[in-house]
Design a protein around this motif. Structure first.
Motif, PDB file in Angstrom:
ATOM      1  N   ARG A 109      15.989 -39.061 -24.178  1.00 51.29           N
ATOM      2  CA  ARG A 109      16.770 -38.945 -22.934  1.00 51.29           C
ATOM      3  C   ARG A 109      18.138 -39.602 -23.047  1.00 51.29           C
ATOM      4  O   ARG A 109      19.034 -39.329 -22.263  1.00 51.29           O
ATOM      5  CB  ARG A 109      15.966 -39.524 -21.769  1.00 51.29           C
ATOM      6  CG  ARG A 109      14.744 -38.678 -21.454  1.00 51.29           C
ATOM      7  CD  ARG A 109      14.048 -39.085 -20.161  1.00 51.29           C
ATOM      8  NE  ARG A 109      13.073 -38.083 -19.764  1.00 51.29           N
ATOM      9  CZ  ARG A 109      11.783 -38.316 -19.558  1.00 51.29           C
ATOM     10  NH1 ARG A 109      11.305 -39.540 -19.711  1.00 51.29           N
ATOM     11  NH2 ARG A 109      10.990 -37.346 -19.196  1.00 51.29           N
ATOM     12  N   GLU A 110      18.266 -40.504 -24.009  1.00 54.44           N
ATOM     13  CA  GLU A 110      19.556 -41.143 -24.270  1.00 54.44           C
ATOM     14  C   GLU A 110      19.819 -40.954 -25.760  1.00 54.44           C
ATOM     15  O   GLU A 110      19.002 -41.353 -26.583  1.00 54.44           O
ATOM     16  CB  GLU A 110      19.463 -42.632 -23.934  1.00 54.44           C
ATOM     17  CG  GLU A 110      20.688 -43.409 -24.344  1.00 54.44           C
ATOM     18  CD  GLU A 110      20.604 -44.896 -24.003  1.00 54.44           C
ATOM     19  OE1 GLU A 110      19.764 -45.284 -23.162  1.00 54.44           O
ATOM     20  OE2 GLU A 110      21.380 -45.642 -24.599  1.00 54.44           O
ATOM     21  N   PHE A 111      20.930 -40.340 -26.095  1.00 49.19           N
ATOM     22  CA  PHE A 111      21.195 -40.048 -27.512  1.00 49.19           C
ATOM     23  C   PHE A 111      22.695 -40.035 -27.755  1.00 49.19           C
ATOM     24  O   PHE A 111      23.486 -40.156 -26.826  1.00 49.19           O
ATOM     25  CB  PHE A 111      20.559 -38.703 -27.920  1.00 49.19           C
ATOM     26  CG  PHE A 111      20.952 -37.544 -27.048  1.00 49.19           C
ATOM     27  CD1 PHE A 111      20.320 -37.323 -25.840  1.00 49.19           C
ATOM     28  CD2 PHE A 111      21.978 -36.683 -27.422  1.00 49.19           C
ATOM     29  CE1 PHE A 111      20.689 -36.263 -25.018  1.00 49.19           C
ATOM     30  CE2 PHE A 111      22.356 -35.616 -26.609  1.00 49.19           C
ATOM     31  CZ  PHE A 111      21.703 -35.407 -25.407  1.00 49.19           C
ATOM     32  N   GLU A 112      23.054 -39.929 -29.026  1.00 43.65           N
ATOM     33  CA  GLU A 112      24.480 -39.877 -29.343  1.00 43.65           C
ATOM     34  C   GLU A 112      24.830 -38.513 -29.892  1.00 43.65           C
ATOM     35  O   GLU A 112      24.048 -37.905 -30.625  1.00 43.65           O
ATOM     36  CB  GLU A 112      24.844 -40.960 -30.361  1.00 43.65           C
ATOM     37  CG  GLU A 112      25.136 -42.286 -29.687  1.00 43.65           C
ATOM     38  CD  GLU A 112      25.556 -43.358 -30.681  1.00 43.65           C
ATOM     39  OE1 GLU A 112      26.747 -43.442 -30.983  1.00 43.65           O
ATOM     40  OE2 GLU A 112      24.675 -44.085 -31.136  1.00 43.65           O
ATOM     41  N   GLN A 113      26.013 -38.076 -29.522  1.00 43.77           N
ATOM     42  CA  GLN A 113      26.519 -36.810 -30.037  1.00 43.77           C
ATOM     43  C   GLN A 113      27.794 -37.035 -30.827  1.00 43.77           C
ATOM     44  O   GLN A 113      28.555 -37.967 -30.551  1.00 43.77           O
ATOM     45  CB  GLN A 113      26.829 -35.850 -28.884  1.00 43.77           C
ATOM     46  CG  GLN A 113      25.590 -35.346 -28.174  1.00 43.77           C
ATOM     47  CD  GLN A 113      25.945 -34.378 -27.068  1.00 43.77           C
ATOM     48  OE1 GLN A 113      26.797 -34.674 -26.237  1.00 43.77           O
ATOM     49  NE2 GLN A 113      25.308 -33.218 -27.048  1.00 43.77           N
ATOM     50  N   MET A 114      28.021 -36.181 -31.792  1.00 41.80           N
ATOM     51  CA  MET A 114      29.279 -36.187 -32.550  1.00 41.80           C
ATOM     52  C   MET A 114      29.881 -34.809 -32.267  1.00 41.80           C
ATOM     53  O   MET A 114      29.356 -33.795 -32.733  1.00 41.80           O
ATOM     54  CB  MET A 114      28.992 -36.370 -34.041  1.00 41.80           C
ATOM     55  CG  MET A 114      28.118 -37.604 -34.320  1.00 41.80           C
ATOM     56  SD  MET A 114      27.826 -37.937 -36.070  1.00 41.80           S
ATOM     57  CE  MET A 114      26.672 -36.632 -36.501  1.00 41.80           C
ATOM     58  N   GLU A 115      30.930 -34.805 -31.449  1.00 40.62           N
ATOM     59  CA  GLU A 115      31.443 -33.514 -30.983  1.00 40.62           C
ATOM     60  C   GLU A 115      32.909 -33.337 -31.331  1.00 40.62           C
ATOM     61  O   GLU A 115      33.723 -34.252 -31.177  1.00 40.62           O
ATOM     62  CB  GLU A 115      31.271 -33.379 -29.469  1.00 40.62           C
ATOM     63  CG  GLU A 115      29.809 -33.389 -29.060  1.00 40.62           C
ATOM     64  CD  GLU A 115      29.570 -32.878 -27.652  1.00 40.62           C
ATOM     65  OE1 GLU A 115      28.855 -31.884 -27.486  1.00 40.62           O
ATOM     66  OE2 GLU A 115      30.107 -33.496 -26.705  1.00 40.62           O
ATOM     67  N   LEU A 116      33.216 -32.139 -31.753  1.00 39.51           N
ATOM     68  CA  LEU A 116      34.615 -31.759 -31.971  1.00 39.51           C
ATOM     69  C   LEU A 116      34.912 -30.596 -31.034  1.00 39.51           C
ATOM     70  O   LEU A 116      34.138 -29.639 -30.963  1.00 39.51           O
ATOM     71  CB  LEU A 116      34.817 -31.291 -33.420  1.00 39.51           C
ATOM     72  CG  LEU A 116      36.193 -30.680 -33.700  1.00 39.51           C
ATOM     73  CD1 LEU A 116      37.268 -31.760 -33.748  1.00 39.51           C
ATOM     74  CD2 LEU A 116      36.196 -29.901 -35.016  1.00 39.51           C
ATOM     75  N   GLU A 117      36.020 -30.706 -30.314  1.00 38.38           N
ATOM     76  CA  GLU A 117      36.501 -29.546 -29.575  1.00 38.38           C
ATOM     77  C   GLU A 117      37.743 -29.087 -30.320  1.00 38.38           C
ATOM     78  O   GLU A 117      38.729 -29.826 -30.410  1.00 38.38           O
ATOM     79  CB  GLU A 117      36.833 -29.903 -28.112  1.00 38.38           C
ATOM     80  CG  GLU A 117      35.697 -30.582 -27.354  1.00 38.38           C
ATOM     81  CD  GLU A 117      34.394 -29.790 -27.312  1.00 38.38           C
ATOM     82  OE1 GLU A 117      34.456 -28.550 -27.219  1.00 38.38           O
ATOM     83  OE2 GLU A 117      33.311 -30.404 -27.414  1.00 38.38           O
ATOM     84  N   PHE A 118      37.670 -27.896 -30.879  1.00 39.90           N
ATOM     85  CA  PHE A 118      38.779 -27.397 -31.699  1.00 39.90           C
ATOM     86  C   PHE A 118      39.471 -26.273 -30.936  1.00 39.90           C
ATOM     87  O   PHE A 118      38.870 -25.231 -30.645  1.00 39.90           O
ATOM     88  CB  PHE A 118      38.250 -26.899 -33.052  1.00 39.90           C
ATOM     89  CG  PHE A 118      39.348 -26.676 -34.041  1.00 39.90           C
ATOM     90  CD1 PHE A 118      39.888 -27.731 -34.758  1.00 39.90           C
ATOM     91  CD2 PHE A 118      39.875 -25.400 -34.231  1.00 39.90           C
ATOM     92  CE1 PHE A 118      40.919 -27.533 -35.653  1.00 39.90           C
ATOM     93  CE2 PHE A 118      40.914 -25.194 -35.133  1.00 39.90           C
ATOM     94  CZ  PHE A 118      41.432 -26.264 -35.838  1.00 39.90           C
ATOM     95  N   PHE A 119      40.741 -26.515 -30.578  1.00 39.02           N
ATOM     96  CA  PHE A 119      41.469 -25.589 -29.696  1.00 39.02           C
ATOM     97  C   PHE A 119      42.323 -24.632 -30.520  1.00 39.02           C
ATOM     98  O   PHE A 119      43.044 -25.055 -31.433  1.00 39.02           O
ATOM     99  CB  PHE A 119      42.347 -26.384 -28.727  1.00 39.02           C
ATOM    100  CG  PHE A 119      41.547 -27.338 -27.887  1.00 39.02           C
ATOM    101  CD1 PHE A 119      40.814 -26.882 -26.800  1.00 39.02           C
ATOM    102  CD2 PHE A 119      41.477 -28.699 -28.209  1.00 39.02           C
ATOM    103  CE1 PHE A 119      40.046 -27.757 -26.040  1.00 39.02           C
ATOM    104  CE2 PHE A 119      40.717 -29.573 -27.458  1.00 39.02           C
ATOM    105  CZ  PHE A 119      40.001 -29.108 -26.367  1.00 39.02           C
TER     106      PHE A 119
END
Ligand code: ATP
Length: 459
Positions: free
Chosen positions: A191-201
């Motif tokens: 329920r609690e976790f970490e994300q590694m996110e890239l938003e590439f525009f």
């Protein structure tokens, strides 16, 4: 051979201090885990590897660390308030609660086999919380269910402060929260976790090509973390399974102990998010009769200099779960080996850059002062190389030390013995985790030996 069962991994993680059940002394809490002394190192190393690949190795990505708690209207206009739901089914007989899309048959309870089950109902996964001392209808917001919205809401800040032109990306690592109906499979669904996110525009029209590119780059990155190609698959998400913001999603699946499941999703989010936050501004601009802080007032577009007009960029999002990443690299690395003398060992064949302890320095004799001091001096010298944790460990039992360090994935052990204090060059024994080969290295040569080892392993 990789781990056979989740139980083997759970047991190793607890025994050696990688991962513990959250709130364990109070009987535990479902869907929450704590990272122990070695787990925190492994997790940080995986994060660092992602950041290096996504930000430092590229020149078209900036980093960001946005707040977890944001204005509630972010989630209204992002669509999460209305649509970030999973279908939930309740069993009238055993009271089990299940995610309909995970059930074998939505008319039969997974737990007790009863057919007295409810129709699927939408359950919103966001954790609601109260901000400030007053509790009233207006004072709520949510814990973020993805880090991405912090990137979209800071889009203009980043563009203005870095003068970026398309295409470019914004990367972020951080906690996300989802009130999962059925957390399960250790740290896979929590329920609690970490994300590694890239938003590439990118420019509209170039989105499909960038989507393909990112799927390939992300697969390669997972291979670089040690996952075997034969344990990775792609799934092309279609129809109702697509998230509300996605035009196309490719899930990168890994063969976890419980089967192939999503490790990372690479979505084409189009101009959905920047578009809807911009629309919020147009609909509810400052001139409208609404409270100033209730609606976004920032136009989230960039100037296309060639066509001399503003465009709302399209966005490709590789979104990886850090906890699922830790589980995947542990699964892949876990190996049981039969040794020639008939015994066996467990060895965690982690890539050296991920290993929680890079080098363990072990004095042969616990109480021999000169040996212990020589070992401490070596530890201090190697620690300064900046490779990560170098451990001085004075138990006096080198054989057991090797076994323990095999199990936690330490690539090299250095044994300091009588030769080190008596012979010219102060030779030590370097023992390799995977081959168990040993070689003698003079103390003065150790820093360059160790640096070369880690640099070559990265290559
Ligand atoms: P799932 O279908 O497994 O619920 P999802 O498609 O909802 O996942 P995304 O919204 O695409 O997941 O989130 C991106 C990534 O975040 C996932 O690929 C996964 O690695 C991670 N993630 C999502 N939910 C969880 C969770 N409950 N626990 C751990 N990691 C998660």
């Amino acid at each position: 051979m990789p781990a056979k069962t989740m139980d083997e991994l759970v047991s190793l993680c607890k025994r050696r201090g990688f991962i513990f059940q959250g709130s364990e002394i109070y009987g535990g809490m479902q869907g929450a885990y704590d990272y122990g002394p070695l787990g925190v190192e492994l997790k940080n190393n995986l994060k660092d590897a992602w950041w290096r690949a996504m930000v430092y190795d590229r020149d078209d990505v900036e980093g960001l660390d946005a707040a977890i708690i944001q204005n509630k209207y972010v989630y209204k206009y992002s669509g999460h308030e209305d649509t970030f739901t999973d279908p939930m089914v309740d069993c009238h007989d055993c009271k089990a609660r299940m995610r309909a899309d995970h059930m074998k048959d939505i008319k039969v309870c997974d737990q007790c086999g009863s057919t007295k089950v409810t129709e699927p109902r939408d359950f919103n996964l966001m954790f609601k919380t109260n901000v400030g001392p007053m509790v009233n209808e207006e004072s709520y917001t949510y814990l973020r269910p993805e880090t991405a919205q912090g990137i979209f809401t800071n889009f203009k800040n980043v563009v203005d402060s870095t003068s970026r032109a398309l295409p470019f990306g914004i990367a972020q690592i951080g906690k996300s929260f989802r009130n999962e109906i059925t957390p399960r499979n250790f740290i896979f669904r929590v329920r609690e976790f970490e994300q590694m996110e890239l938003e590439f525009f990118c420019k509209p029209g170039e989105d499909e090509q960038w989507h393909d590119t990112w799927v390939k780059l992300r697969k390669q990155w997972w291979l670089d973390q040690g996952l075997a190609e034969e344990n990775i698959q792609f799934e092309y998400v279609t129809g109702d399974d697509l998230a509300h913001y996605s035009k196309a999603t490719v899930d990168i699946l890994y063969k976890f102990p419980h089967g192939y499941e999503e490790l990372e999703g690479v979505a084409n989010r189009t101009d959905y998010d920047l578009g809807s936050h911009t629309k919020a501004q147009e609909e509810f601009g400052l001139s409208a009769k609404v409270k100033k802080n209730e609606h976004s007032t920032t136009k989230l577009a960039v100037r296309d200099l060639e066509e001399n007009k503003n465009v709302v960029p399209f966005c490709i999002e590789p979104s990886a779960g850090l906890d699922r990443g830790v589980l995947a690299v542990l699964t892949e690395a876990y190996t049981e080996e039969e040794l020639e003398n008939g015994s066996s060992r467990i060895v965690l064949k982690l890539k050296p850059h991920l290993a929680p302890i890079k080098v363990a320095v072990l004095p042969l004799k616990k109480n021999k002062t000169e040996i212990v001091e020589a070992a401490k001096a070596i530890k201090n010298r190697l620690q300064k190389l900046g490779l990560g944790r170098i451990l001085f460990e004075n138990t006096g039992n080198v054989g057991k030390g090797y076994r323990r360090h095999d199990e936690v994935g330490t690539p090299l052990c250095i044994t300091v013995d009588f030769d080190t204090i008596e012979q010219e060059g102060a030779p030590v024994t370097v023992r390799h985790r995977d081959t168990m080969a040993q070689e003698v290295v003079n103390t003065a040569d150790l820093p360059s030996f160790i640096l070369n080892y880690f640099v070559n392993q990265e290559a």
